[in-house]
Design an enzyme around this catalytic site. Structure first.
Site, PDB file in Angstrom:
ATOM      1  N   THR A  60       9.451   6.054  -2.913  1.00 32.99           N
ATOM      2  CA  THR A  60       9.315   6.112  -1.456  1.00 32.99           C
ATOM      3  C   THR A  60      10.466   6.927  -0.855  1.00 32.99           C
ATOM      4  O   THR A  60      11.504   7.071  -1.478  1.00 32.99           O
ATOM      5  CB  THR A  60       9.364   4.654  -0.937  1.00 32.99           C
ATOM      6  OG1 THR A  60       8.154   4.037  -1.300  1.00 32.99           O
ATOM      7  CG2 THR A  60       9.573   4.550   0.543  1.00 32.99           C
ATOM      8  N   ARG A 115      -4.311  -2.435  -1.191  1.00 36.68           N
ATOM      9  CA  ARG A 115      -2.910  -2.914  -1.276  1.00 36.68           C
ATOM     10  C   ARG A 115      -1.975  -2.128  -0.351  1.00 36.68           C
ATOM     11  O   ARG A 115      -1.992  -0.907  -0.292  1.00 36.68           O
ATOM     12  CB  ARG A 115      -2.436  -2.769  -2.729  1.00 36.68           C
ATOM     13  CG  ARG A 115      -1.016  -3.274  -2.990  1.00 36.68           C
ATOM     14  CD  ARG A 115       0.001  -2.163  -2.920  1.00 36.68           C
ATOM     15  NE  ARG A 115       1.329  -2.627  -3.305  1.00 36.68           N
ATOM     16  CZ  ARG A 115       2.458  -1.944  -3.050  1.00 36.68           C
ATOM     17  NH1 ARG A 115       2.410  -0.796  -2.406  1.00 36.68           N
ATOM     18  NH2 ARG A 115       3.611  -2.410  -3.429  1.00 36.68           N
ATOM     19  N   VAL A 116      -1.152  -2.850   0.380  1.00 34.95           N
ATOM     20  CA  VAL A 116      -0.103  -2.253   1.207  1.00 34.95           C
ATOM     21  C   VAL A 116       1.207  -2.917   0.811  1.00 34.95           C
ATOM     22  O   VAL A 116       1.262  -4.141   0.641  1.00 34.95           O
ATOM     23  CB  VAL A 116      -0.384  -2.477   2.710  1.00 34.95           C
ATOM     24  CG1 VAL A 116       0.777  -1.971   3.561  1.00 34.95           C
ATOM     25  CG2 VAL A 116      -1.676  -1.780   3.128  1.00 34.95           C
ATOM     26  N   GLY A 117       2.260  -2.119   0.659  1.00 28.20           N
ATOM     27  CA  GLY A 117       3.567  -2.677   0.286  1.00 28.20           C
ATOM     28  C   GLY A 117       4.433  -2.952   1.498  1.00 28.20           C
ATOM     29  O   GLY A 117       3.947  -3.225   2.603  1.00 28.20           O
TER      30      GLY A 117
END
Ligand code: ASP
Length: 298
Positions: free
Chosen positions: A169, A197-199
């Protein structure tokens, strides 16, 4: 005086020299903007755009691929002025998700827009779109095919033979000469991610936070660990309630992440006095900073 730190991920980083060269070019540009009076929020957005446009980083162009072989992007930006924030997740085809996050912050009545609705909002505000082919690089296809055939979900660059992975990231934190703080974080997430999916990256208080009264934070690493410890806000609270400096709070935040969830992550932090902090629980982190005129050792 002003300060700026930018990062390009944590993990075991085999091509660190190359990544640091890129980071230092962008750091110089961002520092010059701050010296010329640019606002912290303009500078963090600019630095993250530059990182999103570089296919070496896991954000914008060159992001990792999800289970279906597509790029889905997450980003958030926060201004320390009145805790203004904008975030987006699971968007496709947006060249610079950080600019979408900023437009959400400034032009919508909301904080967080996801998926098709966020893409429509981007279109109605004239944000640049690109075809899938722009985002997908051959390196990422190779990495995704390896993850799929092994039946695993991995984090960014899975170097052969490495037990640690690189979690790439990008992010930036800044303090401008008016004493305003800002933070920005952008990511493609994790390789072969499933089920929408989201982090942590687009979650205010987890992967990003800024408050002029305390500090600005951008995190990177395993999103699930960062989410569960609400890492960025945990660090800001240490500055707020315990009077810690950026470095003390960064270190304590990472200690807490390790103690509580055996977490793997890194953070960059600038406090309201322009002091800088960096801490990580992974073997390495790619970052560069100029703090109150002094360049950080990396
Ligand atoms: N934190 C990001 C996520 O979990 C991954 C990264 O830092 O590369 O989506």
């Amino acid at each position: 005086m002003s300060s700026l730190i930018i990062h390009g991920g944590v993990g075991t980083i085999s091509n660190k020299k190359e990544l640091l060269e890129k980071i230092h070019v962008i750091l110089k540009e961002g520092s010059e903007m701050l010296s010329s009076g640019a606002s912290a929020v303009d500078v963090v957005e600019y630095c993250v755009i530059r990182l999103e446009d570089d296919e070496f980083f896991n954000a914008g162009k060159g992001s990792v691929l999800n289970e279906g072989g597509s790029v889905e992007l997450d980003a958030a930006i926060m201004s320390g002025d009145f805790l203004m924030a904008g975030a987006t997740a699971g968007v496709r085809g947006i060249k610079n998700p950080i600019s979408l996050a900023r437009t959400i912050m400034e032009k919508s009545e909301h904080v967080f827009l996801v998926g098709a609705g966020a893409e429509d909002f981007a279109g109605s505000h004239g944000l640049k779109k690109m075809p899938d082919s722009y985002f997908v690089t051959s390196k990422r296809v190779e990495q995704w095919e390896a993850a799929k055939s092994a039946g695993v979900t991995t984090l960014d660059h899975a170097e052969k033979g490495d037990s640690e992975k690189k979690y790439g990231t990008v992010g930036a934190v800044a303090l401008d000469d008016k004493g305003k703080l800002a933070a920005a974080t952008s990511t493609g997430g994790i390789v072969n991610k499933k089920f929408g999916r989201v982090g942590d990256s687009p979650i205010i208080g987890a992967g990003v936070y800024a408050d002029n009264n305390t500090c600005a934070v951008s995190a990177t690493g395993i999103g699930e660990h960062i989410l569960r410890t609400v890492l960025a806000k945990d660090i800001a609270d240490r500055v707020r309630f315990e009077g810690m400096t950026a470095q003390e709070a960064a270190q304590k935040g990472i200690d807490y992440l390790v103690e509580q969830v055996d977490g793997k992550a890194g953070v960059i932090v600038i406090d309201k006095n322009g002091k800088c902090g960096v801490s990580f629980s992974t073997p390495d982190m790619v970052y560069g900073g100029v703090c109150n005129g002094i360049t950080m050792e990396t």
